[in-house]
Write a protein that holds these residues in place. Structure first.
Motif, PDB file in Angstrom:
ATOM      1  N   ARG A 234       1.145  14.283   3.915  1.00 40.62           N
ATOM      2  CA  ARG A 234      -0.186  14.530   4.552  1.00 40.62           C
ATOM      3  C   ARG A 234      -0.878  13.242   3.638  1.00 40.62           C
ATOM      4  O   ARG A 234      -1.514  12.339   4.311  1.00 40.62           O
ATOM      5  N   THR A 235      -0.530  13.254   2.262  1.00 45.29           N
ATOM      6  CA  THR A 235      -1.463  11.990   1.577  1.00 45.29           C
ATOM      7  C   THR A 235      -1.092  10.868   1.869  1.00 45.29           C
ATOM      8  O   THR A 235      -2.029  10.014   1.336  1.00 45.29           O
TER       9      THR A 235
ATOM     10  N   ASN B 234       1.078  -1.346  -0.154  1.00 45.31           N
ATOM     11  CA  ASN B 234      -0.015  -0.122   0.269  1.00 45.31           C
ATOM     12  C   ASN B 234       0.787   1.432   0.000  1.00 45.31           C
ATOM     13  O   ASN B 234       0.307   2.232  -0.551  1.00 45.31           O
TER      14      ASN B 234
ATOM     15  N   LEU C 242      -2.341   6.004   4.292  1.00 47.47           N
ATOM     16  CA  LEU C 242      -2.133   4.712   5.380  1.00 47.47           C
ATOM     17  C   LEU C 242      -2.732   4.117   6.489  1.00 47.47           C
ATOM     18  O   LEU C 242      -1.941   4.053   7.859  1.00 47.47           O
ATOM     19  N   ALA C 243      -3.664   5.384   6.863  1.00 45.10           N
ATOM     20  CA  ALA C 243      -4.348   5.494   8.371  1.00 45.10           C
ATOM     21  C   ALA C 243      -4.332   4.094   9.387  1.00 45.10           C
ATOM     22  O   ALA C 243      -4.555   4.114  10.141  1.00 45.10           O
ATOM     23  N   ASP C 244      -4.826   3.360   7.941  1.00 49.09           N
ATOM     24  CA  ASP C 244      -5.494   2.075   8.435  1.00 49.09           C
ATOM     25  C   ASP C 244      -4.010   0.972   8.889  1.00 49.09           C
ATOM     26  O   ASP C 244      -3.993   0.395   9.624  1.00 49.09           O
ATOM     27  N   TYR C 245      -3.434   2.090   8.956  1.00 49.54           N
ATOM     28  CA  TYR C 245      -1.688   0.952   8.922  1.00 49.54           C
ATOM     29  C   TYR C 245      -1.387   1.805   9.748  1.00 49.54           C
ATOM     30  O   TYR C 245       0.099   1.114  10.694  1.00 49.54           O
ATOM     31  N   LEU C 246      -1.706   2.309  11.125  1.00 47.81           N
ATOM     32  CA  LEU C 246      -0.302   3.228  12.354  1.00 47.81           C
ATOM     33  C   LEU C 246       0.185   2.688  12.762  1.00 47.81           C
ATOM     34  O   LEU C 246       0.720   2.416  13.349  1.00 47.81           O
TER      35      LEU C 246
ATOM     36  N   ARG D 295      -0.213   9.890   4.787  1.00 43.70           N
ATOM     37  CA  ARG D 295      -0.536   9.846   6.064  1.00 43.70           C
ATOM     38  C   ARG D 295      -1.853   9.554   5.778  1.00 43.70           C
ATOM     39  O   ARG D 295      -2.343   8.582   6.513  1.00 43.70           O
ATOM     40  N   VAL D 296      -3.066  10.139   5.408  1.00 42.41           N
ATOM     41  CA  VAL D 296      -4.115   9.665   4.785  1.00 42.41           C
ATOM     42  C   VAL D 296      -4.724   8.508   4.454  1.00 42.41           C
ATOM     43  O   VAL D 296      -5.242   6.994   4.907  1.00 42.41           O
TER      44      VAL D 296
END
Length: 199
Positions: free
Chosen positions: A176-177, A127, A182-186, A179-180
């Motif tokens: 920023r892009t 991803n 890959l938010a599910d993989y934080l 981070r959004v």
């Protein structure tokens, strides 16, 4: 009559001249950019001869495709983008023979970790690459030069002929892009960072 220098022609004029088979403009383009492009390729490949082949190949592609060139950035940025991509392709090709060994090493290192974590890591890597590939061209190039080649913002600005402010803005946009995306993989990212710094 002295030949026109590439630097006093607009990018549109250069592209039109190339499309018309103007080999003098092509030669000037080559002479103007070869040195810096070669140095950049060397910084990626750590091999002067391979770097020279890459840059020569890029100019060959430019000449072969001169009738259908579609350049939406500056010619300078376009050339660096081509060299950058070709160098990465060559590096990936060089690593093909090492894939099996790397797989064995990773399997050994991760044998005690849950299978779900390994699957998540694989998904994260996939991803991440997909998200990077979806970045706008200039944004992607700057991000890769900063994160993968560890170049400083000023070095990137000098190489691409941009202001350092532009580089900073593009990096902010990329982060920023991603981070959004890959938010599910934080949670996994936090875990990996913890492992990295605890070694």
């Amino acid at each position: 009559m002295e030949l026109l220098k590439e630097r006093i022609l607009s990018d549109t004029q250069i592209i039109d001249a190339l499309a018309n088979g103007n080999d003098a403009v092509f030669e000037n383009l080559f002479k103007l950019h070869f040195g810096n492009l070669h140095a950049y390729a060397c910084s990626l490949l750590k091999d002067k001869e391979a770097a020279e082949e890459i840059v020569q190949g890029v100019f060959l592609k430019i000449w072969e495709k001169r009738n259908s060139l579609k350049i939406h950035s500056s010619i300078r940025s376009y050339l660096y983008s081509m060299v950058h991509n070709d160098c990465l392709s060559q590096l990936r090709h060089q690593q093909v023979r090492q894939k099996h060994q790397m797989h064995v090493v990773h399997s050994s290192d991760n044998h005690s970790e849950p299978a779900s974590s390994r699957i998540q890591l694989s998904e994260l890597q996939s991803n991440l690459q997909e998200a990077i590939n979806k970045l706008p061209e200039k944004c992607r190039i700057i991000f890769e030069m900063s994160r993968f080649e560890e170049l400083k913002y000023q070095e990137i600005a000098d190489i691409l002929g941009l202001s350092i402010k532009t580089v900073e803005n593009q990096m902010g946009k990329a982060l920023r892009t991603l981070r959004v995306a890959l938010a599910d993989y934080l949670p996994l990212l936090v875990y990996l960072i913890f492992k990295l710094f605890s070694r």
